[in-house]
Design a protein around this motif. Sequence first.
Motif, PDB file in Angstrom:
ATOM      1  N   LEU A   6      -1.711 -14.443   4.890  1.00 14.07           N
ATOM      2  CA  LEU A   6      -0.762 -14.022   5.922  1.00 14.07           C
ATOM      3  C   LEU A   6      -1.279 -12.788   6.664  1.00 14.07           C
ATOM      4  N   SER A   7      -1.767 -11.825   5.898  1.00 18.28           N
ATOM      5  CA  SER A   7      -2.308 -10.607   6.496  1.00 18.28           C
ATOM      6  C   SER A   7      -3.534 -10.915   7.341  1.00 18.28           C
ATOM      7  N   TYR A   8      -4.406 -11.788   6.827  1.00 17.57           N
ATOM      8  CA  TYR A   8      -5.600 -12.160   7.574  1.00 17.57           C
ATOM      9  C   TYR A   8      -5.230 -12.824   8.904  1.00 17.57           C
ATOM     10  N   ASP A   9      -4.257 -13.744   8.867  1.00 15.27           N
ATOM     11  CA  ASP A   9      -3.844 -14.431  10.091  1.00 15.27           C
ATOM     12  C   ASP A   9      -3.281 -13.450  11.115  1.00 15.27           C
ATOM     13  N   PHE A  10      -2.506 -12.474  10.634  1.00 13.36           N
ATOM     14  CA  PHE A  10      -1.942 -11.483  11.543  1.00 13.36           C
ATOM     15  C   PHE A  10      -3.053 -10.675  12.204  1.00 13.36           C
ATOM     16  N   ASN A  11      -4.029 -10.242  11.428  1.00 11.15           N
ATOM     17  CA  ASN A  11      -5.128  -9.456  11.978  1.00 11.15           C
ATOM     18  C   ASN A  11      -5.978 -10.280  12.949  1.00 11.15           C
ATOM     19  N   ARG A  12      -6.122 -11.572  12.666  1.00  5.97           N
ATOM     20  CA  ARG A  12      -6.870 -12.427  13.594  1.00  5.97           C
ATOM     21  C   ARG A  12      -6.140 -12.536  14.928  1.00  5.97           C
ATOM     22  N   ASN A  13      -4.835 -12.758  14.869  1.00  4.83           N
ATOM     23  CA  ASN A  13      -4.060 -12.979  16.094  1.00  4.83           C
ATOM     24  C   ASN A  13      -3.876 -11.721  16.922  1.00  4.83           C
ATOM     25  N   ALA A  29      -9.643  -9.730  14.410  1.00  2.90           N
ATOM     26  CA  ALA A  29     -10.484  -9.216  13.322  1.00  2.90           C
ATOM     27  C   ALA A  29     -10.513 -10.217  12.178  1.00  2.90           C
ATOM     28  N   GLU A  30     -11.700 -10.491  11.677  1.00  6.50           N
ATOM     29  CA  GLU A  30     -11.857 -11.376  10.537  1.00  6.50           C
ATOM     30  C   GLU A  30     -11.785 -10.555   9.236  1.00  6.50           C
ATOM     31  N   PRO A  31     -11.455 -11.201   8.127  1.00  7.53           N
ATOM     32  CA  PRO A  31     -11.401 -10.478   6.849  1.00  7.53           C
ATOM     33  C   PRO A  31     -12.729  -9.809   6.532  1.00  7.53           C
ATOM     34  N   ARG A  32     -12.641  -8.674   5.875  1.00  8.93           N
ATOM     35  CA  ARG A  32     -13.847  -7.973   5.476  1.00  8.93           C
ATOM     36  C   ARG A  32     -14.532  -8.685   4.315  1.00  8.93           C
ATOM     37  N   GLU A  33     -15.793  -8.318   4.097  1.00 15.32           N
ATOM     38  CA  GLU A  33     -16.505  -8.832   2.943  1.00 15.32           C
ATOM     39  C   GLU A  33     -15.799  -8.376   1.663  1.00 15.32           C
ATOM     40  N   ARG A  34     -15.899  -9.190   0.605  1.00 17.04           N
ATOM     41  CA  ARG A  34     -15.198  -8.882  -0.637  1.00 17.04           C
ATOM     42  C   ARG A  34     -15.603  -7.526  -1.207  1.00 17.04           C
ATOM     43  N   TRP A  35     -16.902  -7.193  -1.151  1.00 15.62           N
ATOM     44  CA  TRP A  35     -17.332  -5.912  -1.721  1.00 15.62           C
ATOM     45  C   TRP A  35     -16.701  -4.746  -0.964  1.00 15.62           C
ATOM     46  N   ASP A  36     -16.546  -4.890   0.367  1.00 21.11           N
ATOM     47  CA  ASP A  36     -15.952  -3.829   1.170  1.00 21.11           C
ATOM     48  C   ASP A  36     -14.468  -3.692   0.852  1.00 21.11           C
ATOM     49  N   GLU A  37     -13.807  -4.829   0.729  1.00 21.87           N
ATOM     50  CA  GLU A  37     -12.386  -4.815   0.380  1.00 21.87           C
ATOM     51  C   GLU A  37     -12.174  -4.209  -0.996  1.00 21.87           C
ATOM     52  N   CYS A  38     -13.075  -4.523  -1.911  1.00 22.63           N
ATOM     53  CA  CYS A  38     -12.974  -3.993  -3.266  1.00 22.63           C
ATOM     54  C   CYS A  38     -13.082  -2.467  -3.271  1.00 22.63           C
ATOM     55  N   GLN A  51      12.534  -5.548   2.171  1.00 21.48           N
ATOM     56  CA  GLN A  51      11.530  -6.500   1.713  1.00 21.48           C
ATOM     57  C   GLN A  51      10.324  -6.493   2.646  1.00 21.48           C
ATOM     58  N   GLY A  52      10.577  -6.410   3.955  1.00 19.68           N
ATOM     59  CA  GLY A  52       9.476  -6.365   4.914  1.00 19.68           C
ATOM     60  C   GLY A  52       8.578  -5.165   4.682  1.00 19.68           C
ATOM     61  N   GLN A  53       9.181  -4.013   4.355  1.00 21.45           N
ATOM     62  CA  GLN A  53       8.391  -2.821   4.071  1.00 21.45           C
ATOM     63  C   GLN A  53       7.561  -3.018   2.797  1.00 21.45           C
ATOM     64  N   LEU A  54       8.147  -3.671   1.812  1.00 24.01           N
ATOM     65  CA  LEU A  54       7.420  -3.949   0.571  1.00 24.01           C
ATOM     66  C   LEU A  54       6.242  -4.879   0.832  1.00 24.01           C
ATOM     67  N   PHE A  55       6.467  -5.917   1.627  1.00 22.38           N
ATOM     68  CA  PHE A  55       5.395  -6.859   1.921  1.00 22.38           C
ATOM     69  C   PHE A  55       4.245  -6.159   2.643  1.00 22.38           C
ATOM     70  N   SER A  56       4.594  -5.328   3.625  1.00 23.31           N
ATOM     71  CA  SER A  56       3.557  -4.652   4.402  1.00 23.31           C
ATOM     72  C   SER A  56       2.742  -3.702   3.539  1.00 23.31           C
ATOM     73  N   GLY A  57       3.416  -3.052   2.588  1.00 24.33           N
ATOM     74  CA  GLY A  57       2.711  -2.070   1.769  1.00 24.33           C
ATOM     75  C   GLY A  57       1.956  -2.648   0.598  1.00 24.33           C
ATOM     76  N   MET A  58       2.484  -3.734  -0.003  1.00 26.15           N
ATOM     77  CA  MET A  58       1.913  -4.221  -1.248  1.00 26.15           C
ATOM     78  C   MET A  58       1.471  -5.681  -1.211  1.00 26.15           C
ATOM     79  N   GLY A  59       1.755  -6.385  -0.115  1.00 24.60           N
ATOM     80  CA  GLY A  59       1.444  -7.808  -0.065  1.00 24.60           C
ATOM     81  C   GLY A  59      -0.012  -8.124  -0.305  1.00 24.60           C
ATOM     82  N   ALA A  60      -0.901  -7.253   0.156  1.00 25.85           N
ATOM     83  CA  ALA A  60      -2.336  -7.505  -0.002  1.00 25.85           C
ATOM     84  C   ALA A  60      -2.789  -7.443  -1.453  1.00 25.85           C
ATOM     85  N   LEU A  61      -1.948  -6.924  -2.350  1.00 24.46           N
ATOM     86  CA  LEU A  61      -2.299  -6.852  -3.768  1.00 24.46           C
ATOM     87  C   LEU A  61      -1.707  -8.011  -4.554  1.00 24.46           C
ATOM     88  N   LEU A  62      -1.066  -8.946  -3.847  1.00 22.62           N
ATOM     89  CA  LEU A  62      -0.471 -10.093  -4.517  1.00 22.62           C
ATOM     90  C   LEU A  62      -1.404 -11.289  -4.440  1.00 22.62           C
TER      91      LEU A  62
END
Length: 218
Positions: free
Chosen positions: A156-163, A167-176, A138-149
């Motif tokens: 959760l991913s944003y908080d991990f990257n901050r800590n 790093a702050e979340p990217r702009e929406r257009w960049d993420e897209c 499940q952890g592998q699934l979350f790491s690979g696909m969680g950002a598409l949920l």
Amino acid sequence: KVLQAYLDYLSGSQELFQSAVATGSPPSLKGSRRAFLEPPAAAEETLDIEKDLQNISLSPTEIKDPVATTNLMTFADLKDLMPTFDWDTFFKTFGDALGLPAMTNETEVIIHNETYFRELNKLLTEVWDDKAILAYLQGQLFSGMGALLSREWLELSYDFNRNVKNAEPRERWDECQDRRSCCPGGVRPEPESGGGRHGRQRESCLSRCAGRDPMDDQ
């Protein structure tokens, strides 16, 4: 700090998943919560398995050695090396999907690390229990696909990257732009009628890029 942030991420992912299973899962998954570890315990077990796998893996130097990583054996030898894994079903499933020839016991295969498979067989049969393995997968699934949920998974991913990365979340257009490959067919137009699974998947991707949670459409 990094380790605790990772454990928090895994534990938070388990909480979201178990909550989803308990409240909105298909009938086949109802009651399956009994098979889950509590989120903090699942995070710890996942980390332990990752450490075990690291200990039996080749080092960065070893993996560059073309002689040491070229081990020729028959398919029968591979099955003897790691008998707890159903190699016949594995290769039949992926072989059929990819149009590959059927495997026989005499088919020759090349593996990179004999020790890895031998020790992995021991870990699967003597060390890890089913709940720990489920938590790891499940952890592998979350790491690979969680950002598409849903948005909660993204946070959760944003908080991990901050800590960890400050790093702050990217702009929406960049993420897209980075997610464009999740849309079947890339940027090519899809038929408007009969979208089926691919149509729904494409809509999910486009919804995410637009900042809208596709789960709201369900």
